[in-house]
Structures are given as C-alpha cells and as structure tokens.
Design a protein around this motif. Structure first.
Motif, mmCIF file in Angstrom:
data_model
loop_
_atom_site.group_PDB
_atom_site.id
_atom_site.type_symbol
_atom_site.label_atom_id
_atom_site.label_comp_id
_atom_site.label_asym_id
_atom_site.label_seq_id
_atom_site.Cartn_x
_atom_site.Cartn_y
_atom_site.Cartn_z
ATOM 1 N N LEU A 5 0.807 -1.213 0.000
ATOM 2 C CA LEU A 5 0.000 0.000 0.000
ATOM 3 C C LEU A 5 0.847 1.273 0.000
ATOM 4 O O LEU A 5 0.328 2.366 -0.228
ATOM 5 C CB LEU A 5 -0.945 0.031 1.197
ATOM 6 N N GLU A 6 2.142 1.142 0.238
ATOM 7 C CA GLU A 6 3.028 2.304 0.257
ATOM 8 C C GLU A 6 3.729 2.523 -1.087
ATOM 9 O O GLU A 6 4.524 3.449 -1.233
ATOM 10 C CB GLU A 6 4.062 2.150 1.365
ATOM 11 N N TYR A 7 3.418 1.685 -2.074
ATOM 12 C CA TYR A 7 4.089 1.776 -3.372
ATOM 13 C C TYR A 7 3.212 2.459 -4.415
ATOM 14 O O TYR A 7 1.989 2.349 -4.395
ATOM 15 C CB TYR A 7 4.457 0.372 -3.881
ATOM 16 N N LYS A 8 3.868 3.163 -5.349
ATOM 17 C CA LYS A 8 3.194 3.765 -6.493
ATOM 18 C C LYS A 8 3.736 3.200 -7.810
ATOM 19 O O LYS A 8 3.389 3.687 -8.877
ATOM 20 C CB LYS A 8 3.397 5.291 -6.485
ATOM 21 N N ASP A 9 4.610 2.185 -7.715
ATOM 22 C CA ASP A 9 5.196 1.564 -8.906
ATOM 23 C C ASP A 9 5.304 0.064 -8.656
ATOM 24 O O ASP A 9 6.037 -0.374 -7.765
ATOM 25 C CB ASP A 9 6.576 2.170 -9.176
ATOM 26 N N TYR A 10 4.574 -0.720 -9.421
ATOM 27 C CA TYR A 10 4.569 -2.167 -9.177
ATOM 28 C C TYR A 10 5.907 -2.807 -9.521
ATOM 29 O O TYR A 10 6.276 -3.845 -8.954
ATOM 30 C CB TYR A 10 3.428 -2.843 -9.928
ATOM 31 N N HIS A 11 6.666 -2.198 -10.435
ATOM 32 C CA HIS A 11 7.993 -2.729 -10.763
ATOM 33 C C HIS A 11 8.887 -2.703 -9.518
ATOM 34 O O HIS A 11 9.593 -3.679 -9.235
ATOM 35 C CB HIS A 11 8.658 -1.907 -11.871
ATOM 36 N N GLY A 184 2.752 15.449 -3.760
ATOM 37 C CA GLY A 184 2.284 14.185 -4.318
ATOM 38 C C GLY A 184 3.456 13.431 -4.899
ATOM 39 O O GLY A 184 4.557 13.960 -5.010
ATOM 40 N N SER A 185 3.247 12.192 -5.266
ATOM 41 C CA SER A 185 4.323 11.392 -5.827
ATOM 42 C C SER A 185 4.667 11.886 -7.224
ATOM 43 O O SER A 185 3.864 12.526 -7.897
ATOM 44 C CB SER A 185 3.913 9.916 -5.894
ATOM 45 N N LYS A 186 5.867 11.542 -7.679
ATOM 46 C CA LYS A 186 6.298 11.934 -9.023
ATOM 47 C C LYS A 186 5.453 11.268 -10.093
ATOM 48 O O LYS A 186 5.379 11.743 -11.221
ATOM 49 C CB LYS A 186 7.775 11.599 -9.231
#
Length: 277
Positions: A5-11, A184-186
């Motif tokens: 839940l803390e990630y914005k990139d699945y890679h 916000g995130s990049k």
C-alpha cells in the motif's frame, strides 16, 4: 519490506519482494515466474527492469504468487493498471481506487489531496481569495468569483483547505494562508496538474471575449527553436513565474485574484534533416 500500500510503482514492489526473498534464502527468477504461472524463466525480471509490462490478466496471479491477499491483492492490481495506463483518466481512476483501499486500511496516500486540490480552479482561487475577505459568508465569497461556484461548494472547499493544511482558521470566518504546498508522488502529481492546466486554459479562452482589453492582457509569438533554445526558454519562463510571485508578495493591500498562464508548445513536428537549396 514495506506494505504494498506504500508503493506507487509495481515494478519497484516486485523487485523489493524478489530482493527480500533472496535475502532470506534461496530464491530465483525462475522460481518466481513458475509460481506465477509463466513459462519464461526471466519474464518477471524483464518486467522489473521495465523492459516488459505485466498484463491486467496476469497481475492477480503475480499478486497471489507474492502471497498478497484480499485488499493487498486488489491494491496491486490497481497499481498495475495505474502504471501501465496511457490515458490520464484511467490513471486517475486507478490511483483514486488505490487511495480508497489505503484509507480503509489506515494508510495515508497524499496523492488524493493533490488530485482534489487540482481537480478544479475553485481550490487555488479560493485559497487566495478567502484571506482577503475576513468575516465574509460563503455566499459573499461565491459572488466574488467570476466563474460559477455555489455557496455550498465554497463551504466544502474551505473545510478541505483547512483540513489539508492549505488554510488556517484564525477566527469565525477568518482565514490565513499557511506555507503548505501540495505534495504528491512523481507518478501522480503530473496527472493532477495536467487536469488543472486544461481547466485554466479553457478559462483563458472564455476570458478573451468575457473581459475588455484593459481588464486582461494576452500576447504571444510564433518562433523557431532548437533543443538548446527550447531549454533556455523554459528556464526563462520559470524565472519569470518566480519574479511575478515576488512582485505580488511585495504588496499587502491585495484586492483581487488573477491567473497567469504560460503556454509554450510545438505546432510542428521536428525537422529530421535540414534541406539546403
């Protein structure tokens, strides 16, 4: 390792998962791929390297291979949709769903606030306007806006701006700005900002006929550039924005909110080869 839940990139999440499994014992890309149902022993490695994409259909199988369950699995699938999407609308829908899942499980996703702040001209405009109108009612504030906004919307927007830390309530119907900026995130913030640019550009189009020349200033040039010139022009526009803000900050007796748009964009393709006569 961190929660999905803390990630914005699945890679990055998949790579961290692999590294963690590797650290704890024998683990290989072949084993990872096999557990997710892939025949290629290196496919997931290529995905993590950004050389291939994980399909929506296979996302759930990979999530289950990583032992993600329930809401974690749903979040990972939305994460795949978010990263792979080419349309801003699809990205936004996926990110908002990720935010919903995260909030339900007590994880704060700041990108939701960025989206809400940039989803309408009303948020930044009211943030500037309200401190100039101490004691004003929501209806008073709404009536000062050139574009339509209802008193009910004003009330809801003020509540958000205070809660998110963009305004501070100093007394009954008295507000002041904080130094808070929208974070916000990049990956997410550019999507939100593009939405604001589209809306503000449409307002500028309406302003051409809505206001007399002495109420607005429009100018523009058409020019030829190369990459170096383009980079210098962008730097100059950024410097101009900072200068404009510094001029406005020199004054205390402010009485109006305005918007400046700078648009610098291509109107032709790049000429691949210069032809000489």
């Amino acid at each position: 390792m961190k929660s999905v839940l803390e990630y914005k990139d699945y890679h990055l999440f998949m790579q961290d998962y692999y590294d963690e499994r590797k650290r704890l014992g024998a683990f290989s890309w072949r084993e990872f791929c096999k557990s997710a149902g892939f025949t290629s022993p290196n496919f997931l490695k290529l995905v993590c390297m950004g050389q291939s994409k994980l399909s929506k259909v296979k996302a759930r199988a990979v999530a289950q291979a990583m032992k993600l369950v329930d809401y974690e699995e749903d979040y990972f699938c939305e994460l795949v949709t978010f990263c792979n999407a080419e349309k801003d609308s699809v990205k936004k829908d996926a990110l908002l769903e990720m935010q919903k899942i995260a909030l339900e499980h007590k994880v704060r996703v700041v990108d939701g606030e960025a989206f809400q702040y940039y989803e309408s001209w009303k948020y930044p405009v009211l943030r500037e306007l309200v401190p100039m109108m101490p004691g004003a009612t929501a209806r008073d504030i709404a009536e000062e806006c050139k574009e339509h906004v209802s008193a009910e919307e004003v009330h809801d927007i003020l509540s958000f701006l205070v809660k998110a830390g963009f305004l501070k309530k100093d007394g009954e119907k008295v507000y002041s700005q904080t130094e808070q900026t929208v974070i916000g995130s990049k990956e997410a913030l550019p999507i939100a900002i593009r939405s604001m640019h589209r809306e503000m550009a449409n307002m500028a189009v309406r302003a051409v006929d809505r206001y007399s020349p002495n109420e607005r200033f429009f100018t523009g040039v058409t020019l030829s550039v190369n990459q170096e010139a383009s980079n210098r022009i962008v730097e100059e526009i950024n410097a101009c924005c900072k200068k404009v803000l510094s001029i406005a900050n020199e004054y205390k007796d402010l009485d109006q909110v305005c918007r400046i748009n700078f648009q610098f964009f291509p109107v032709t393709e790049k000429i691949k080869e210069v032809r000489h006569a």
